[in-house]
Motif scaffolding. Structure first.
Motif, PDB file in Angstrom:
ATOM      1  N   CYS A   8       0.908  -0.718  -0.214  1.00 30.24           N
ATOM      2  CA  CYS A   8      -0.318   0.174  -0.344  1.00 30.24           C
ATOM      3  C   CYS A   8       0.877   1.212  -0.380  1.00 30.24           C
ATOM      4  O   CYS A   8       1.710   1.076   0.210  1.00 30.24           O
ATOM      5  CB  CYS A   8      -1.101   0.021   0.998  1.00 30.24           C
ATOM      6  SG  CYS A   8      -1.830   0.981   1.194  1.00 30.24           S
ATOM      7  N   LYS A  85      -7.695  -5.708   1.270  1.00 28.91           N
ATOM      8  CA  LYS A  85      -7.468  -4.698   0.405  1.00 28.91           C
ATOM      9  C   LYS A  85      -8.698  -4.302   0.287  1.00 28.91           C
ATOM     10  O   LYS A  85      -8.483  -2.579  -1.217  1.00 28.91           O
ATOM     11  CB  LYS A  85      -8.303  -6.032  -1.092  1.00 28.91           C
ATOM     12  CG  LYS A  85      -6.997  -7.649  -1.353  1.00 28.91           C
ATOM     13  CD  LYS A  85      -7.286  -8.098  -2.283  1.00 28.91           C
ATOM     14  CE  LYS A  85      -8.702  -9.254  -1.781  1.00 28.91           C
ATOM     15  NZ  LYS A  85      -8.802  -9.987  -3.273  1.00 28.91           N
ATOM     16  N   HIS A  88      -7.511  -0.800   0.792  1.00 28.35           N
ATOM     17  CA  HIS A  88      -6.562   0.013  -0.027  1.00 28.35           C
ATOM     18  C   HIS A  88      -7.570   0.540  -1.132  1.00 28.35           C
ATOM     19  O   HIS A  88      -6.811   1.621  -1.478  1.00 28.35           O
ATOM     20  CB  HIS A  88      -5.333  -1.579  -0.412  1.00 28.35           C
ATOM     21  CG  HIS A  88      -5.279  -0.821  -1.657  1.00 28.35           C
ATOM     22  ND1 HIS A  88      -5.099  -1.085  -3.604  1.00 28.35           N
ATOM     23  CD2 HIS A  88      -3.869   0.157  -1.842  1.00 28.35           C
ATOM     24  CE1 HIS A  88      -4.616  -0.421  -3.573  1.00 28.35           C
ATOM     25  NE2 HIS A  88      -3.738   0.238  -3.210  1.00 28.35           N
ATOM     26  N   PHE A  89      -8.530  -0.013  -2.141  1.00 28.08           N
ATOM     27  CA  PHE A  89      -8.955   0.791  -2.803  1.00 28.08           C
ATOM     28  C   PHE A  89      -9.460   2.406  -2.219  1.00 28.08           C
ATOM     29  O   PHE A  89      -9.794   2.824  -2.768  1.00 28.08           O
ATOM     30  CB  PHE A  89     -10.262  -0.350  -3.346  1.00 28.08           C
ATOM     31  CG  PHE A  89      -9.777  -1.735  -4.567  1.00 28.08           C
ATOM     32  CD1 PHE A  89      -8.972  -1.057  -5.163  1.00 28.08           C
ATOM     33  CD2 PHE A  89      -9.907  -3.157  -3.655  1.00 28.08           C
ATOM     34  CE1 PHE A  89      -8.327  -2.299  -5.916  1.00 28.08           C
ATOM     35  CE2 PHE A  89      -9.202  -3.854  -4.645  1.00 28.08           C
ATOM     36  CZ  PHE A  89      -8.105  -4.027  -5.618  1.00 28.08           C
ATOM     37  N   TYR A  92      -6.845   4.289  -2.547  1.00 22.95           N
ATOM     38  CA  TYR A  92      -6.781   4.931  -3.420  1.00 22.95           C
ATOM     39  C   TYR A  92      -7.735   5.277  -4.471  1.00 22.95           C
ATOM     40  O   TYR A  92      -7.729   6.203  -5.143  1.00 22.95           O
ATOM     41  CB  TYR A  92      -6.394   3.311  -4.419  1.00 22.95           C
ATOM     42  CG  TYR A  92      -7.066   3.463  -5.738  1.00 22.95           C
ATOM     43  CD1 TYR A  92      -5.256   3.980  -6.330  1.00 22.95           C
ATOM     44  CD2 TYR A  92      -7.469   2.267  -6.773  1.00 22.95           C
ATOM     45  CE1 TYR A  92      -5.904   4.087  -7.844  1.00 22.95           C
ATOM     46  CE2 TYR A  92      -7.650   2.610  -8.254  1.00 22.95           C
ATOM     47  CZ  TYR A  92      -7.104   3.185  -8.286  1.00 22.95           C
ATOM     48  OH  TYR A  92      -6.497   3.618 -10.131  1.00 22.95           O
ATOM     49  N   ARG A  93      -8.904   4.751  -4.388  1.00 25.01           N
ATOM     50  CA  ARG A  93      -9.880   5.995  -4.694  1.00 25.01           C
ATOM     51  C   ARG A  93      -9.919   7.698  -4.742  1.00 25.01           C
ATOM     52  O   ARG A  93      -9.806   8.349  -5.318  1.00 25.01           O
ATOM     53  CB  ARG A  93     -10.826   5.143  -4.885  1.00 25.01           C
ATOM     54  CG  ARG A  93     -11.783   4.371  -5.563  1.00 25.01           C
ATOM     55  CD  ARG A  93     -12.807   4.488  -6.096  1.00 25.01           C
ATOM     56  NE  ARG A  93     -13.221   3.846  -4.507  1.00 25.01           N
ATOM     57  CZ  ARG A  93     -13.395   1.977  -4.011  1.00 25.01           C
ATOM     58  NH1 ARG A  93     -12.969   1.345  -4.162  1.00 25.01           N
ATOM     59  NH2 ARG A  93     -14.646   2.015  -2.495  1.00 25.01           N
ATOM     60  N   ASN A 360      -0.359   3.149  -7.193  1.00 24.63           N
ATOM     61  CA  ASN A 360      -1.883   3.002  -6.468  1.00 24.63           C
ATOM     62  C   ASN A 360      -3.016   1.982  -7.471  1.00 24.63           C
ATOM     63  O   ASN A 360      -3.136   1.762  -7.275  1.00 24.63           O
ATOM     64  CB  ASN A 360      -1.939   4.548  -5.901  1.00 24.63           C
ATOM     65  CG  ASN A 360      -2.006   4.888  -4.457  1.00 24.63           C
ATOM     66  OD1 ASN A 360      -1.710   3.791  -4.171  1.00 24.63           O
ATOM     67  ND2 ASN A 360      -2.147   6.089  -4.770  1.00 24.63           N
ATOM     68  N   GLY A 364      -3.823  -1.119  -6.826  1.00 20.74           N
ATOM     69  CA  GLY A 364      -5.164  -2.137  -6.944  1.00 20.74           C
ATOM     70  C   GLY A 364      -5.443  -2.664  -7.610  1.00 20.74           C
ATOM     71  O   GLY A 364      -6.574  -3.615  -7.035  1.00 20.74           O
ATOM     72  N   CYS A 367      -4.379  -6.145  -6.810  1.00 17.81           N
ATOM     73  CA  CYS A 367      -5.057  -6.894  -4.933  1.00 17.81           C
ATOM     74  C   CYS A 367      -6.803  -6.841  -6.190  1.00 17.81           C
ATOM     75  O   CYS A 367      -6.983  -8.345  -5.706  1.00 17.81           O
ATOM     76  CB  CYS A 367      -5.294  -5.452  -4.689  1.00 17.81           C
ATOM     77  SG  CYS A 367      -3.721  -5.185  -3.067  1.00 17.81           S
ATOM     78  N   LYS A 368      -6.754  -6.661  -7.086  1.00 17.83           N
ATOM     79  CA  LYS A 368      -8.119  -6.930  -7.058  1.00 17.83           C
ATOM     80  C   LYS A 368      -8.125  -8.070  -8.003  1.00 17.83           C
ATOM     81  O   LYS A 368      -9.541  -8.720  -8.549  1.00 17.83           O
ATOM     82  CB  LYS A 368      -9.295  -5.559  -8.085  1.00 17.83           C
ATOM     83  CG  LYS A 368     -10.077  -5.666  -8.309  1.00 17.83           C
ATOM     84  CD  LYS A 368     -10.723  -3.738  -9.031  1.00 17.83           C
ATOM     85  CE  LYS A 368     -12.509  -5.080  -9.624  1.00 17.83           C
ATOM     86  NZ  LYS A 368     -13.356  -2.971 -10.080  1.00 17.83           N
TER      87      LYS A 368
END
Length: 371
Positions: A8, A85, A88-89, A92-93, A360, A364, A367-368
């Motif tokens: 991250c 996860k 993190h998103f 990130y967003r 980032n 992301g 992870c997704k």
């Protein structure tokens, strides 16, 4: 599915990012001081002097890059991995939106050098005009500043005030000093925030009658105001009316309109506007190429983004970090991870240094996809 390593990366910017970091820790229910495996990796990448401990949590000071590498060992539960996860998103967003907003910010001066700010004077005037109303007492408080204000200072005050006070302060200042486009642009932006579109056009007529410079930034402010209100058709009407005020269409106006079209997902209209921009303007600048590549890429039109990239290269423009970031973000949005990683490698081969906005979207997307 087991996630062995999740990385991250956050970029420290302001108090809002501080809140995002706090929410990340709270969401994960982590107490780094009691997690030696996390603390060890944090200290490995950052000197301890760059951190301060608050309530058993570690936070970075301002203006520092902050890397956390929590290693998820075999004893870690799947639930924890999913939470990590998701957290993190969320951040990130948030960071991606911060980057977009930063790229799209419009200066009041349209390329003119901004005069230096008088911080103490600004604070004093803001204090004298505090509140949500304007009275005779307010004007009495402003009397000591009658001979000290400038158009740029008026603009700074307007941007910090509610519309009612901002408008009255503008009218008061207009009697004391000759106001230029700085002050008018500030009031236009404030009116746009309150969706006072009729008043914006009235102010534009006032600018014209007073001989105040009306330029492309004036129309960019109005276009953005309509776009923020979701009135995309009106954005195009504003764009078409520029000639009525003797303002020539330039790359800044095209870029602003394209940004609004991309946000509204009006891709066909964006394509048409982009082609028209290439015909009407010979100098497509860095911010324009970045906005166009990001706009197509994040709306699922990766091929169009790649075509724009090729046209940018063919025009002799050398890509910068921001352009690679935009293309990488588009690849990640479309789950084209191989292309994203290839672009990252090409970027590094050019001697450019990736930053938080480079990694980032990649992190992301990885992870997704569970990679």
């Amino acid at each position: 599915m087991r996630v062995n390593t999740i990385s991250c990366c956050l970029l420290w910017q302001d108090e809002e990012v501080f809140v995002a970091i706090v929410e990340l820790y709270l969401f994960l229910s982590l107490k780094p001081m009691s997690k030696p495996w996390l603390l060890a990796h944090v200290r490995h990448y950052m000197c301890s002097s760059n951190f301060k401990t608050i309530n058993s949590r570690i936070f970075p000071r301002r203006n520092r890059d902050f890397f956390i590498f929590p290693y998820i060992d075999q004893f870690t539960s799947q639930t924890f991995c999913e939470k990590l996860k998701t957290a993190h998103f969320t951040v990130y967003r948030f960071m991606s939106e911060k980057a977009r907003n930063s790229d799209e910010e419009i200066e009041l001066g349209n390329g003119h050098s901004n005069p230096p700010r008088n911080g103490d004077l600004l604070k004093e005037i803001c204090k004298a005009t505090e509140g949500y109303s304007w009275t005779e007492h307010t004007e009495d408080l402003l009397k000591p500043y009658e001979n000290k204000i400038s158009s740029h200072l008026v603009a700074m005050v307007i941007l910090q005030k509610p519309l009612v006070v901002a408008r009255r302060f503008f009218e008061w200042a207009d009697q004391k000093v000759l106001l230029d486009f700085y002050a008018y642009h500030a009031l236009l932006k404030k009116m746009g925030e309150y969706k006072q579109f009729a008043e914006m056009w009235s102010l534009l007529e006032t600018m014209k009658s007073h001989g105040c410079e009306i330029n492309s930034t004036t129309f960019c402010i109005i276009i953005k105001a309509y776009g923020a209100a979701g009135m995309i058709h009106e954005c195009m009407v504003v764009f078409s009316r520029a000639h009525q005020f003797d303002v020539d269409l330039n790359v800044d106006m095209y870029t602003t309109l394209l940004s609004m079209l991309f946000k509204a997902k009006m891709i066909n209209q964006a394509k048409f506007t982009f082609e028209r921009m290439l015909q009407d303007t010979s100098n497509v600048d860095s911010s324009a190429w970045a906005a166009i590549i990001r706009g197509f890429g994040t709306n699922g039109c990766v091929r169009e983004a790649e075509k724009c990239w090729d046209r940018m290269i063919d025009s002799g423009f050398k890509p910068k970090v921001v352009h690679y970031n935009c293309l990488i973000e588009g690849f990640c949005e479309s789950k084209s991870m191989n292309k994203a990683l290839f672009t990252l490698a090409a970027m590094q081969d050019e001697g450019l240094k990736p930053n938080a906005y480079t990694f980032n979207p990649i992190l992301g997307a990885l992870c997704k996809t569970g990679r």
